[in-house]
Design an enzyme around this catalytic site. Structure first.
Site, PDB file in Angstrom:
ATOM      1  N   VAL A   1       0.829  -1.198   0.000  1.00  0.00           N
ATOM      2  CA  VAL A   1       0.000   0.000   0.000  1.00  0.00           C
ATOM      3  C   VAL A   1       0.866   1.251   0.000  1.00  0.00           C
ATOM      4  O   VAL A   1       0.585   2.224  -0.700  1.00  0.00           O
ATOM      5  CB  VAL A   1      -0.955  -0.013   1.215  1.00  0.00           C
ATOM      6  CG1 VAL A   1      -1.625   1.353   1.397  1.00  0.00           C
ATOM      7  CG2 VAL A   1      -2.017  -1.101   1.057  1.00  0.00           C
ATOM      8  N   GLU A   2       1.947   1.226   0.761  1.00  0.00           N
ATOM      9  CA  GLU A   2       2.787   2.414   0.887  1.00  0.00           C
ATOM     10  C   GLU A   2       3.567   2.729  -0.389  1.00  0.00           C
ATOM     11  O   GLU A   2       3.604   3.881  -0.821  1.00  0.00           O
ATOM     12  CB  GLU A   2       3.763   2.240   2.056  1.00  0.00           C
ATOM     13  CG  GLU A   2       3.118   2.254   3.425  1.00  0.00           C
ATOM     14  CD  GLU A   2       2.541   3.604   3.796  1.00  0.00           C
ATOM     15  OE1 GLU A   2       2.948   4.617   3.210  1.00  0.00           O
ATOM     16  OE2 GLU A   2       1.671   3.634   4.685  1.00  0.00           O
TER      17      GLU A   2
END
Length: 384
Positions: A170-171
């Site tokens: 996600v990051e």
């Protein structure tokens, strides 16, 4: 089970700066560094992120100098205080700050929305950005390639391997997009020219991050030319400088920590962060609960669980068929609302302390739920 209801909730802040857990940020940009802690780490050294095509590298002029070329008074006071309080050399820090450049793109990206412009929060839109085929597929590849390291982190910190992989996915798309902003420039811009004068506490927060960044540089643990996100987050897990100081881990016992180029360090550091923010070994992220038809009164929007299984059952909640409350039934719980603001509806889940540990990484119900859902998709495809 998800339930819909009418909802009247207004306002959106970026997750980096928000205190409201239902905020849906425009980008992950983790807060995994905005919470200091008094924990020691191994020596840290982060190499500069490789520039990526299309990233902003504009030179917009000095961020810290007066027209005569001297440090601005507030910058001079900042660096002199930092040198004295932390016993750091003044001259090289002055030199570093003299070279900091104002970045207009950073200011624009962090600035509040124009007055009168409504941003509708949408859980389904947000989720579709992160729990989608490409990110799932790359997550399976990342998991399989680093399975041993992920499992070692899970054993050491109690955080499941799919959760750690999901956060990195996600990051930064598993390290594919770690940002190309010079961290010194981003932090100096936000520390001394924060674009919302009505929020001086945010400029103060970024001055703290700049202080920790310079401390790491002066101690030889961070490169002055390090690149990262527009908010100054660094490496695969997008740690801010303060989180690097307190939660980063030397995963391969090499004597230094590299969150940009060393996947083992990044994986172990995510596990360390979550473990130190309340993650409990063996607990699910969500309790298998069916809520009453209208759970509005059970939602407080906070970042700490305040309900109990006893209070939820008194309000009409029930276990899902075949489920058990073993393990989580004696834990504090929180009802999570995932809103579709334009439609006036919401989905609901019951978060355990592990859900709220995820919100310490990024202060958003949307973010934490997306991490959990992506982890579930990865886990279903890799097996254990």
């Amino acid at each position: 089970m998800f339930i819909c209801r009418r909802i009247l909730q207004l306002g959106t802040l970026t997750a980096l700066l928000a205190g409201c857990s239902t905020t849906a940020p425009t980008a992950p940009n983790s807060t995994a560094a905005l919470t200091p802690a008094a924990t020691g780490t191994a020596p840290i050294r982060i190499g500069p992120t490789t520039p990526t095509p299309g990233s902003d590298t504009a030179d917009d002029g000095p961020a810290t100098l007066t027209p005569s070329g001297a440090l601005r008074p507030e910058v001079r006071a900042f660096v002199e205080s930092l040198a004295a309080e932390r016993n750091l050399p003044l001259k090289p820090m002055v030199s570093a700050l003299e070279g900091a450049r104002y970045n207009a793109t950073v200011a624009r990206l962090i600035a509040p929305s124009p007055p009168g412009k409504k941003i509708w929060r949408s859980w389904l839109t947000y989720r579709s950005r992160f729990v989608e085929p490409k990110r799932i597929g790359w997550g399976v590849e990342f998991y399989n390639e680093h399975r041993d390291q992920l499992n070692q982190a899970a054993q050491r910190f109690g955080v499941p391997a799919p959760i750690i992989a999901s956060i990195i996915g996600v990051e930064t798309l598993y390290g594919r997009n770690m940002g190309n902003f010079r961290v010194l420039d981003a932090l100096a811009t936000l520390a001394f020219d924060y674009p919302d004068p009505a929020k001086p506490e945010r400029a103060t927060m970024f001055r703290g991050q700049l202080a920790d960044f310079l401390t790491l540089v002066m101690n030889g643990k961070l490169d002055l030319e390090t690149r990262g996100s527009y908010a100054g987050a660094i490496g695969m897990p997008q740690f801010m400088p303060t989180s690097i100081k307190h939660y980063a881990v030397d995963g391969d016992d090499s004597g230094h920590i590299d969150l940009t180029n060393n996947t083992r360090d990044a994986i172990m550091s995510v596990g360390s962060f979550l473990a130190q923010h309340g993650w409990q070994r063996g607990l699910p992220v969500f309790a298998p609960v069916t809520l009453p038809a209208d759970p509005t009164a059970l939602v407080d929007g906070g970042l700490e669980p305040k309900q109990s299984w006893t209070s939820l059952t008194a309000a009409g909640a029930r276990l899902q068929p075949g489920a058990s409350s073993t393990g989580w039934g004696n834990q504090p719980l929180g009802v999570v609302d995932l809103v579709e603001e334009a439609r006036g509806t919401a989905q609901y889940r019951v978060g355990t302390p592990n859900f709220f540990a995820l919100t310490k990484y990024n202060r958003s119900y949307f973010y934490a739920t997306s991490v959990a859902d992506l982890a579930s998709e990865i886990e279903a495809r890799v097996g254990r």
